[in-house]
Design a protein around this motif. Structure first.
Motif, short mmCIF file in Angstrom:
data_model
loop_
_atom_site.label_atom_id
_atom_site.label_comp_id
_atom_site.label_asym_id
_atom_site.label_seq_id
_atom_site.Cartn_x
_atom_site.Cartn_y
_atom_site.Cartn_z
N UNK A 11 1.00 -1.29 -0.07
CA UNK A 11 0.14 -0.22 0.08
C UNK A 11 1.06 1.13 0.06
N UNK A 12 0.25 2.15 0.07
CA UNK A 12 1.11 3.49 0.23
C UNK A 12 2.06 3.75 1.17
N UNK A 13 1.87 3.44 2.43
CA UNK A 13 2.48 3.49 3.55
C UNK A 13 3.70 2.47 3.41
N UNK A 14 3.61 1.15 2.84
CA UNK A 14 4.45 0.17 2.54
C UNK A 14 5.42 0.95 1.61
N UNK A 15 4.92 1.45 0.63
CA UNK A 15 5.60 2.06 -0.58
C UNK A 15 6.67 3.18 -0.24
N UNK A 16 6.11 4.12 0.71
CA UNK A 16 6.74 5.15 1.44
C UNK A 16 7.88 4.77 2.12
N UNK A 17 7.44 3.80 2.88
CA UNK A 17 8.81 3.02 3.98
C UNK A 17 9.88 2.46 2.99
N UNK A 18 9.45 1.67 1.96
CA UNK A 18 10.57 1.01 1.28
C UNK A 18 11.47 2.12 0.58
N UNK A 19 10.84 3.25 -0.12
CA UNK A 19 11.61 4.27 -0.56
C UNK A 19 12.52 5.05 0.17
N UNK A 20 11.95 5.26 1.58
CA UNK A 20 12.66 5.85 2.39
C UNK A 20 13.70 5.05 3.04
N UNK A 21 13.46 3.92 3.45
CA UNK A 21 14.56 2.82 3.83
C UNK A 21 15.61 2.86 2.97
N UNK A 22 15.45 2.89 1.47
CA UNK A 22 16.43 2.84 0.67
C UNK A 22 17.16 4.13 0.46
N UNK A 23 16.48 5.07 0.62
CA UNK A 23 17.19 6.41 0.50
C UNK A 23 17.98 6.73 1.61
N UNK A 24 17.56 6.39 2.93
CA UNK A 24 18.67 6.21 4.01
C UNK A 24 19.76 5.65 3.95
N UNK A 25 19.44 4.31 3.17
CA UNK A 25 20.67 3.19 3.06
C UNK A 25 21.93 3.84 2.22
N UNK A 26 21.03 4.67 1.15
CA UNK A 26 22.16 5.09 0.14
C UNK A 26 23.36 5.87 0.78
N UNK A 27 23.46 6.29 1.98
CA UNK A 27 24.56 6.50 2.85
C UNK A 27 25.85 5.61 2.41
#
Length: 292
Positions: A11-27
């Motif tokens: 759902x929308x929440x799951x997609x937002x969380x996944x994109x945000x996790x990957x964005x944070x992990x891009x460190x």
């Protein structure tokens, strides 16, 4: 079939969380961008620290622009866990005394994020900020803090204790096994799984006895039990290994007894028969005792 399809979609929440996790992990790719060593966190110099600070500020600004406030609350937590995961990768890539702590950071952050993600896939109706389990309990947070303090002190005074790679590898394997078992239990249970013990039976609530539930009655607890102990074996924390084992065993003994009373109320003889055939999976824990 329709229910399975719904569970398979984020759902929308799951997609937002996944994109945000990957964005944070891009460190984790920062060393490539700034021309620094992969051991960005453990090494000297201001350039790496400045790059980390700019990364955090830039990612947070992006989240604020991308998501309205309800989704931002999800996104910032997922991003924090992704950032911790990426920092763990950076520490793991180096040869410093913090290498095994990097393994631990990856394990801890991935555990908490995957709790949310699997819930988003399996049972979106029960999804909330609490699904990250970041605020599990005061005792849980105190245990985590205690493990960090023990690791740091022993690293200062007994540095050789933190360089037992074979022991940390055993701990890492325990962590992987435990987390995989727990997530397999969550996926097998589907919408029947909930982080909170349910006191009322829903219309869709069924007794799951297949898959990993054919091995243990409480595979999610078995997985969490060995995952938690494994994190301390990974860190070579002798005090916390004993403390985590005792505290986790006591917690799950009480939790299983509480849950089984509810399950007997829900399913009656069906659950009692299942209980007779399948062990709890945790040492010396038989579950609720019934008066004959």
């Amino acid at each position: 079939m329709a229910a399975a399809a719904r569970r398979g979609r984020l759902g929308r929440e799951g997609r937002a969380s996944l994109c945000s996790f990957l964005l944070g992990a891009s460190v984790a790719v920062l060393p490539l961008l700034v021309g620094s060593s992969p051991a960005l966190l453990a090494g000297p110099g201001l350039r790496g620290r400045l790059a980390l600070a700019l990364h955090v500020a830039g990612v947070n600004a992006a989240l604020l622009l991308l998501y309205p406030r309800p989704l931002y609350k999800i996104a910032v937590r997922a991003c924090f866990l992704g950032f911790a995961f990426g920092c763990g990768l950076l520490l793991s890539a180096g040869r410093s005394a913090w290498r095994h702590f990097g393994w631990y950071m990856c394990s801890l952050s991935l555990f908490h994020y995957s709790e949310y993600l699997v819930t988003a896939i399996n049972n979106p109706r029960s999804l909330s900020l609490d699904s990250f389990l970041l605020n599990h309990s005061f005792e849980y947070n105190l245990a985590a803090l205690s493990s960090w303090v023990e690791f740091t002190l022993e690293k200062l005074f007994f540095p050789e204790l933190k360089q037992i790679t074979w022991l940390s590898t055993v701990g890492l394997l325990m962590v992987i096994f435990g987390d995989c078992l727990r997530k397999a239990a969550m996926l097998t249970a589907g919408s029947n799984f909930n982080h909170i013990v349910q006191n009322e039976k829903s219309d869709t609530h069924t007794l799951v006895t297949s898959g990993v539930y054919g091995w243990f009655r409480h595979p999610s607890y078995v997985g969490w039990f060995y995952w938690s102990i494994g994190t301390q074996v990974l860190l070579c924390n002798p005090i916390c290994v004993v403390g985590y084992a005792l505290a986790s065993w006591r917690f799950f003994r009480e939790r299983i007894e509480e849950e089984e009373i509810t399950l007997i109320h829900f399913f009656g003889e069906e659950y009692l028969e299942y209980k007779r055939k399948v062990p709890s999976g945790l040492p010396f824990i038989k579950g609720v005792k019934l008066e004959l």
